[in-house]
Design an enzyme around this catalytic site. Structure first.
Site, short mmCIF file in Angstrom:
data_model
loop_
_atom_site.label_atom_id
_atom_site.label_comp_id
_atom_site.label_asym_id
_atom_site.label_seq_id
_atom_site.Cartn_x
_atom_site.Cartn_y
_atom_site.Cartn_z
N HIS A 172 -7.47 -7.80 -6.92
CA HIS A 172 -8.26 -6.91 -6.08
C HIS A 172 -9.62 -6.82 -6.76
O HIS A 172 -9.73 -6.30 -7.87
CB HIS A 172 -7.61 -5.53 -5.98
CG HIS A 172 -8.34 -4.60 -5.06
ND1 HIS A 172 -7.70 -3.72 -4.23
CD2 HIS A 172 -9.66 -4.40 -4.82
CE1 HIS A 172 -8.57 -3.03 -3.54
NE2 HIS A 172 -9.78 -3.44 -3.90
N GLY A 218 -4.95 -6.10 3.03
CA GLY A 218 -4.43 -4.74 2.97
C GLY A 218 -4.86 -3.94 4.18
O GLY A 218 -4.37 -4.13 5.29
N ARG A 219 -5.83 -3.05 3.96
CA ARG A 219 -6.29 -2.17 5.04
C ARG A 219 -6.81 -2.96 6.23
O ARG A 219 -6.66 -2.53 7.38
CB ARG A 219 -7.37 -1.23 4.52
CG ARG A 219 -6.87 -0.23 3.46
CD ARG A 219 -8.01 0.56 2.85
NE ARG A 219 -8.97 -0.34 2.20
CZ ARG A 219 -10.26 -0.05 2.02
NH1 ARG A 219 -10.74 1.11 2.44
NH2 ARG A 219 -11.06 -0.91 1.44
N MET A 268 0.84 -1.20 0.00
CA MET A 268 0.00 0.00 0.00
C MET A 268 0.87 1.25 0.00
O MET A 268 1.56 1.55 0.98
CB MET A 268 -0.94 -0.03 1.21
CG MET A 268 -2.06 -1.05 1.04
SD MET A 268 -3.02 -1.31 2.55
CE MET A 268 -1.92 -2.44 3.43
N CYS A 310 -2.87 -0.22 -9.23
CA CYS A 310 -2.93 1.06 -8.53
C CYS A 310 -3.98 1.98 -9.17
O CYS A 310 -3.93 2.23 -10.37
CB CYS A 310 -1.57 1.75 -8.56
SG CYS A 310 -1.58 3.36 -7.70
#
Length: 319
Positions: A168, A223-224, A8, A98
């Protein structure tokens, strides 16, 4: 099952990679993307973004690190991938996901999903440039503004030589808006023979269970969700093994925050360090009420010694 820590940009730097991989459950992690334009980067630049290369391409906890490259020039990407391998990278990852406008405007990241033939060329060039034993992997979204081309793009990556593909499960236009469309993961897996990792909107063990049910994917990238819940990977490993899921307490978070702060002060400027701490704290507020209190106390604080005191450090760090 493999669990990866996502790359990230502007968030998961070497400091946070170090702290998070110490918790356990993470099989490998990825650098923030290294932007490749029209020249061969210097070893110093690689070491700046991936200091783990100086330590066998592993974090201090022993978790393997792979270098991620972003760009659109197959030849230049190949040359830089070869250099990254010479510097110790054991895997080369390519960024086709991205969503940042500035990146897409300069022909990088998710905008390349409009050009599946170029995706194929990039992977092919990089695959030929690096030693045969070093895998080349790729991360993609479902598309730029529609998932209609997702299967074509995934096929292009796999046929180019990608050893696995992380998907993703959103388009670039979706950004990070829920939900992630996990139902596309099995469709991608049906058209490629390489493993497909599911990525997007896994914030809890229950989310992981739903993702696995919908996607059929055993391998995941967090990720987050992992940044906001540092023991999420460890919880998922326990749940998969049929063991009790024990959540990390705020008291157990304290040494992690202190380690993060100590490294931030040592490696960043006086202005940068408090901001990076607040950035992580803001994400921790999703799961820890105590983080809300601490974030509020730190919101306008810039004095390093005061920040140290608020973190409960008896010996405040110095720049």
């Amino acid at each position: 099952m493999q669990i990866a820590l996502a790359p990230m940009e502007g968030l998961v730097d070497n400091i946070l990679r170090d702290v998070l991989t110490r918790v356990g459950g993470i099989d490998w992690c990825v650098t923030e993307f290294i932007r490749v334009n029209d020249r061969l980067l210097t070893p110093a630049y690689f070491h700046k973004l991936a200091p783990e290369l100086l330590h066998g391409a592993h974090t201090a906890a022993g978790v393997p690190l792979r270098v991620q490259l972003l760009g659109s020039d197959p030849v230049c990407l190949a040359e830089n991938a070869a250099l990254a391998c010479e510097l110790g990278s054991q895997v080369i990852d390519l960024n086709f996901g991205c969503p940042a406008k500035t990146v897409n405007k300069s022909r990088g990241g998710a905008v390349l999903l409009k050009e599946p033939e170029l995706l194929n060329q990039i992977v092919e060039h990089v695959r030929r440039a690096v030693p045969a034993h070093i895998p080349v992997t790729a991360k993609m979204r479902l598309g730029f503004d529609s998932p209609d081309g997702a299967l074509v793009c995934a096929t292009a990556l796999a046929e180019g030589g990608a050893a696995h593909i992380v998907v993703h499960a959103r388009t670039k236009t979706d950004g990070y808006k829920p939900p992630a469309h996990w139902e596309w993961i099995p469709r991608v897996q049906d058209v490629v023979k390489v493993p497909v990792f599911a990525n997007g909107d896994i914030w809890s063990v229950d989310d992981w269970r739903r993702c696995r049910e919908v996607s059929g994917a055993e391998d995941i990238m967090l990720g987050r969700g992992l940044v906001a819940r540092p023991d999420l990977a460890r919880q998922i490993v326990a749940a998969k093994a049929g063991e009790d899921v024990v959540e990390m307490t705020w008291a157990q978070m304290q040494p992690m925050l202190q380690a993060f702060w100590t490294q931030s002060v040592a490696q960043l400027t006086e202005k940068q360090a408090p901001g990076r701490l607040k950035q992580w704290l803001a994400m921790l507020t999703r799961n820890y009420p105590e983080a809300v209190v601490l974030f509020t106390a730190l919101r306008r604080e810039t004095d390093l010694h005061q920040v140290s005191r608020l973190l409960g450090m008896s010996h405040p760090v110095a720049a």
